[in-house]
Design a protein around this motif. Structure first.
Motif, PDB file in Angstrom:
ATOM      1  N   HIS A  68       0.964  -1.260   0.019  1.00  0.00           N
ATOM      2  CA  HIS A  68       0.078  -0.049  -0.017  1.00  0.00           C
ATOM      3  C   HIS A  68       0.882   1.213   0.114  1.00  0.00           C
ATOM      4  O   HIS A  68       1.576   1.349   1.277  1.00  0.00           O
ATOM      5  N   THR A  69       0.985   1.994  -1.084  1.00  0.00           N
ATOM      6  CA  THR A  69       1.699   3.106  -1.232  1.00  0.00           C
ATOM      7  C   THR A  69       0.851   4.349  -1.069  1.00  0.00           C
ATOM      8  O   THR A  69      -0.068   4.396  -1.679  1.00  0.00           O
ATOM      9  N   PHE A  70       1.353   5.325  -0.372  1.00  0.00           N
ATOM     10  CA  PHE A  70       0.811   6.770  -0.034  1.00  0.00           C
ATOM     11  C   PHE A  70       1.649   7.941  -0.282  1.00  0.00           C
ATOM     12  O   PHE A  70       2.813   7.733   0.081  1.00  0.00           O
ATOM     13  N   GLU A  71       0.984   8.813  -0.628  1.00  0.00           N
ATOM     14  CA  GLU A  71       1.510  10.094  -0.751  1.00  0.00           C
ATOM     15  C   GLU A  71       1.413  10.938   0.529  1.00  0.00           C
ATOM     16  O   GLU A  71       0.174  10.880   1.027  1.00  0.00           O
ATOM     17  N   VAL A  72       2.502  11.437   0.939  1.00  0.00           N
ATOM     18  CA  VAL A  72       2.511  11.960   2.429  1.00  0.00           C
ATOM     19  C   VAL A  72       3.163  13.161   2.499  1.00  0.00           C
ATOM     20  O   VAL A  72       4.034  13.666   1.735  1.00  0.00           O
ATOM     21  N   ALA A  73       3.088  14.038   3.511  1.00  0.00           N
ATOM     22  CA  ALA A  73       3.683  15.210   3.980  1.00  0.00           C
ATOM     23  C   ALA A  73       4.972  14.914   4.740  1.00  0.00           C
ATOM     24  O   ALA A  73       4.833  14.105   5.502  1.00  0.00           O
ATOM     25  N   ASN A  74       5.627  16.069   4.675  1.00  0.00           N
ATOM     26  CA  ASN A  74       7.028  16.061   5.208  1.00  0.00           C
ATOM     27  C   ASN A  74       6.556  16.150   6.867  1.00  0.00           C
ATOM     28  O   ASN A  74       5.746  17.087   7.057  1.00  0.00           O
ATOM     29  N   GLY A  75       7.127  15.394   7.548  1.00  0.00           N
ATOM     30  CA  GLY A  75       6.980  15.460   9.004  1.00  0.00           C
ATOM     31  C   GLY A  75       5.852  14.405   9.617  1.00  0.00           C
ATOM     32  O   GLY A  75       5.961  14.217  10.754  1.00  0.00           O
ATOM     33  N   ASP A  76       5.055  13.862   8.483  1.00  0.00           N
ATOM     34  CA  ASP A  76       4.207  12.858   9.100  1.00  0.00           C
ATOM     35  C   ASP A  76       5.008  11.660   9.538  1.00  0.00           C
ATOM     36  O   ASP A  76       6.029  11.202   9.109  1.00  0.00           O
ATOM     37  N   ASN A  77       4.276  11.043  10.704  1.00  0.00           N
ATOM     38  CA  ASN A  77       4.958   9.899  11.273  1.00  0.00           C
ATOM     39  C   ASN A  77       4.143   8.625  10.669  1.00  0.00           C
ATOM     40  O   ASN A  77       3.001   8.680  10.311  1.00  0.00           O
ATOM     41  N   LEU A  78       4.961   7.556  10.731  1.00  0.00           N
ATOM     42  CA  LEU A  78       4.179   6.299  10.081  1.00  0.00           C
ATOM     43  C   LEU A  78       2.966   5.740  10.791  1.00  0.00           C
ATOM     44  O   LEU A  78       2.163   5.236  10.078  1.00  0.00           O
ATOM     45  N   LEU A  79       2.827   5.878  12.358  1.00  0.00           N
ATOM     46  CA  LEU A  79       1.877   5.434  12.944  1.00  0.00           C
ATOM     47  C   LEU A  79       0.603   6.304  12.143  1.00  0.00           C
ATOM     48  O   LEU A  79      -0.642   5.535  12.240  1.00  0.00           O
ATOM     49  N   ASP A  80       0.636   7.741  12.051  1.00  0.00           N
ATOM     50  CA  ASP A  80      -0.456   8.583  11.931  1.00  0.00           C
ATOM     51  C   ASP A  80      -0.903   8.083  10.427  1.00  0.00           C
ATOM     52  O   ASP A  80      -2.019   8.040  10.118  1.00  0.00           O
ATOM     53  N   ILE A  81       0.249   7.924   9.820  1.00  0.00           N
ATOM     54  CA  ILE A  81      -0.019   7.677   8.117  1.00  0.00           C
ATOM     55  C   ILE A  81      -0.926   6.550   8.077  1.00  0.00           C
ATOM     56  O   ILE A  81      -1.762   6.327   7.321  1.00  0.00           O
ATOM     57  N   ALA A  82      -0.349   5.334   8.671  1.00  0.00           N
ATOM     58  CA  ALA A  82      -1.143   4.000   8.803  1.00  0.00           C
ATOM     59  C   ALA A  82      -2.509   3.986   9.052  1.00  0.00           C
ATOM     60  O   ALA A  82      -3.384   3.584   8.509  1.00  0.00           O
ATOM     61  N   GLN A  83      -2.455   4.612  10.269  1.00  0.00           N
ATOM     62  CA  GLN A  83      -4.003   4.838  11.027  1.00  0.00           C
ATOM     63  C   GLN A  83      -5.060   5.475   9.866  1.00  0.00           C
ATOM     64  O   GLN A  83      -6.162   5.256   9.803  1.00  0.00           O
ATOM     65  N   ALA A  84      -4.452   6.483   9.361  1.00  0.00           N
ATOM     66  CA  ALA A  84      -5.402   7.463   8.355  1.00  0.00           C
ATOM     67  C   ALA A  84      -5.646   6.798   7.228  1.00  0.00           C
ATOM     68  O   ALA A  84      -6.647   7.274   6.578  1.00  0.00           O
ATOM     69  N   ASN A  85      -4.755   5.698   6.901  1.00  0.00           N
ATOM     70  CA  ASN A  85      -5.192   5.025   5.706  1.00  0.00           C
ATOM     71  C   ASN A  85      -5.883   3.471   5.756  1.00  0.00           C
ATOM     72  O   ASN A  85      -5.685   2.720   4.853  1.00  0.00           O
ATOM     73  N   ASP A  86      -5.962   3.122   7.050  1.00  0.00           N
ATOM     74  CA  ASP A  86      -6.771   2.004   7.500  1.00  0.00           C
ATOM     75  C   ASP A  86      -5.700   0.796   7.441  1.00  0.00           C
ATOM     76  O   ASP A  86      -6.124  -0.207   7.004  1.00  0.00           O
ATOM     77  N   ILE A  87      -4.532   1.037   7.503  1.00  0.00           N
ATOM     78  CA  ILE A  87      -3.623   0.081   7.517  1.00  0.00           C
ATOM     79  C   ILE A  87      -3.694  -0.469   9.028  1.00  0.00           C
ATOM     80  O   ILE A  87      -3.670   0.175   9.979  1.00  0.00           O
ATOM     81  N   GLU A  88      -3.456  -1.787   9.318  1.00  0.00           N
ATOM     82  CA  GLU A  88      -3.867  -2.385  10.584  1.00  0.00           C
ATOM     83  C   GLU A  88      -2.534  -2.108  11.368  1.00  0.00           C
ATOM     84  O   GLU A  88      -1.632  -3.000  11.298  1.00  0.00           O
ATOM     85  N   MET A  89      -2.495  -1.079  12.023  1.00  0.00           N
ATOM     86  CA  MET A  89      -1.436  -0.643  13.016  1.00  0.00           C
ATOM     87  C   MET A  89      -2.034  -0.123  14.277  1.00  0.00           C
ATOM     88  O   MET A  89      -2.746   1.081  14.228  1.00  0.00           O
ATOM     89  N   GLU A  90      -2.138  -0.846  15.479  1.00  0.00           N
ATOM     90  CA  GLU A  90      -2.679  -0.338  16.651  1.00  0.00           C
ATOM     91  C   GLU A  90      -2.312   0.973  17.242  1.00  0.00           C
ATOM     92  O   GLU A  90      -3.115   1.708  17.254  1.00  0.00           O
ATOM     93  N   GLY A  91      -0.842   1.132  17.698  1.00  0.00           N
ATOM     94  CA  GLY A  91      -0.618   2.267  18.409  1.00  0.00           C
ATOM     95  C   GLY A  91      -1.530   2.413  19.565  1.00  0.00           C
ATOM     96  O   GLY A  91      -1.921   3.497  19.833  1.00  0.00           O
ATOM     97  N   ALA A  92      -1.408   1.490  20.419  1.00  0.00           N
ATOM     98  CA  ALA A  92      -2.114   1.345  21.792  1.00  0.00           C
ATOM     99  C   ALA A  92      -1.786   2.529  22.869  1.00  0.00           C
ATOM    100  O   ALA A  92      -2.598   2.921  23.163  1.00  0.00           O
ATOM    101  N   CYS A  93      -0.511   3.157  22.727  1.00  0.00           N
ATOM    102  CA  CYS A  93      -0.082   4.139  23.428  1.00  0.00           C
ATOM    103  C   CYS A  93      -0.527   5.654  22.913  1.00  0.00           C
ATOM    104  O   CYS A  93      -0.155   6.662  23.409  1.00  0.00           O
ATOM    105  N   GLY A  94      -0.900   5.604  21.571  1.00  0.00           N
ATOM    106  CA  GLY A  94      -1.284   6.876  20.991  1.00  0.00           C
ATOM    107  C   GLY A  94      -0.087   7.472  20.375  1.00  0.00           C
ATOM    108  O   GLY A  94      -0.353   8.895  20.276  1.00  0.00           O
ATOM    109  N   GLY A  95       0.966   6.843  20.260  1.00  0.00           N
ATOM    110  CA  GLY A  95       1.926   7.500  19.522  1.00  0.00           C
ATOM    111  C   GLY A  95       2.983   8.167  20.570  1.00  0.00           C
ATOM    112  O   GLY A  95       3.861   8.909  20.339  1.00  0.00           O
ATOM    113  N   SER A  96       2.861   7.623  21.900  1.00  0.00           N
ATOM    114  CA  SER A  96       3.772   8.602  22.930  1.00  0.00           C
ATOM    115  C   SER A  96       4.896   7.525  23.163  1.00  0.00           C
ATOM    116  O   SER A  96       5.592   7.658  24.297  1.00  0.00           O
ATOM    117  N   CYS A  97       5.296   6.508  22.566  1.00  0.00           N
ATOM    118  CA  CYS A  97       6.789   5.777  22.660  1.00  0.00           C
ATOM    119  C   CYS A  97       6.639   5.042  24.083  1.00  0.00           C
ATOM    120  O   CYS A  97       7.714   4.795  24.614  1.00  0.00           O
TER     121      CYS A  97
END
Length: 187
Positions: free
Chosen positions: A85-114
């Protein structure tokens, strides 16, 4: 209209007839050629300014459009089934946000807080992996909890797209562990 010789509440029309707006315009235009020449010159100046403004706006839009195209980056996710699945994204976007915005199955249980490892990704290319800024100690601690850890594993929430990462390809592991830092806190 208040007239000095009448009372304040007298609403009778003034005895002096008012000129219609069209009469005033006619009167102004019949003052002689000087006025109409000034109006024509003003119209020409306004037209020139409008054309200059249009040209300036067109230049700004062209530059913005070029900048927008230059800022667009591409990332490819390979899901658990091996589909790309290839996406066009903006500079600064992180992979978790990109995946979730495009319905790629990535949980990110902590909400991206590492603070978990559920956004674990595997960078396909060693060359591309080396272009990503080094992982922090917190990220390395969370990666230690990740299922299927590899030499090119990263947390998606910590990988921010940049021009040097254009074309990045990451693979999602076949499964994730939802272990968070809070699971190890003393209670």
């Amino acid at each position: 209209m208040h007239h000095p010789s009448r009372g304040a509440d007298d609403t009778r029309p003034s005895s002096k007839p008012r000129k219609a707006i069209s009469d005033n315009i006619f009167e102004r235009s019949s003052l002689g050629g000087g006025v109409s020449r000034r109006v024509r010159r003003a119209g020409t100046a306004t037209s020139t300014l409008r054309n200059q403004e249009k040209s300036r706006i067109a230049d700004i839009l062209r530059k913005c459009s070029q900048a927008d195209v230059e800022d667009r980056l591409h990332v490819t996710f390979i899901d658990k089934d091996g589909d790309k699945h290839t996406f066009e994204v903006a500079n600064g976007d992180n992979l978790l946000d990109i995946a979730q915005a495009n319905d790629i199955e990535m949980e990110g249980a902590c909400g991206g807080s590492c603070a978990c490892s559920t956004c674990h990704v595997i960078v396909e290319s060693d060359e591309m992996y080396d272009k990503i800024p080094e992982a922090s100690d917190d990220e390395n601690d969370m990666l230690d909890l990740a299922f299927g850890l590899t030499e090119t594993s990263r947390l998606g929430c910590q990988v921010h797209m940049a021009p040097e990462l254009d074309g990045l390809v990451v693979k999602l592991p076949s499964m994730t562990r939802n272990m968070q830092a809070s699971d190890f806190e003393k209670r």
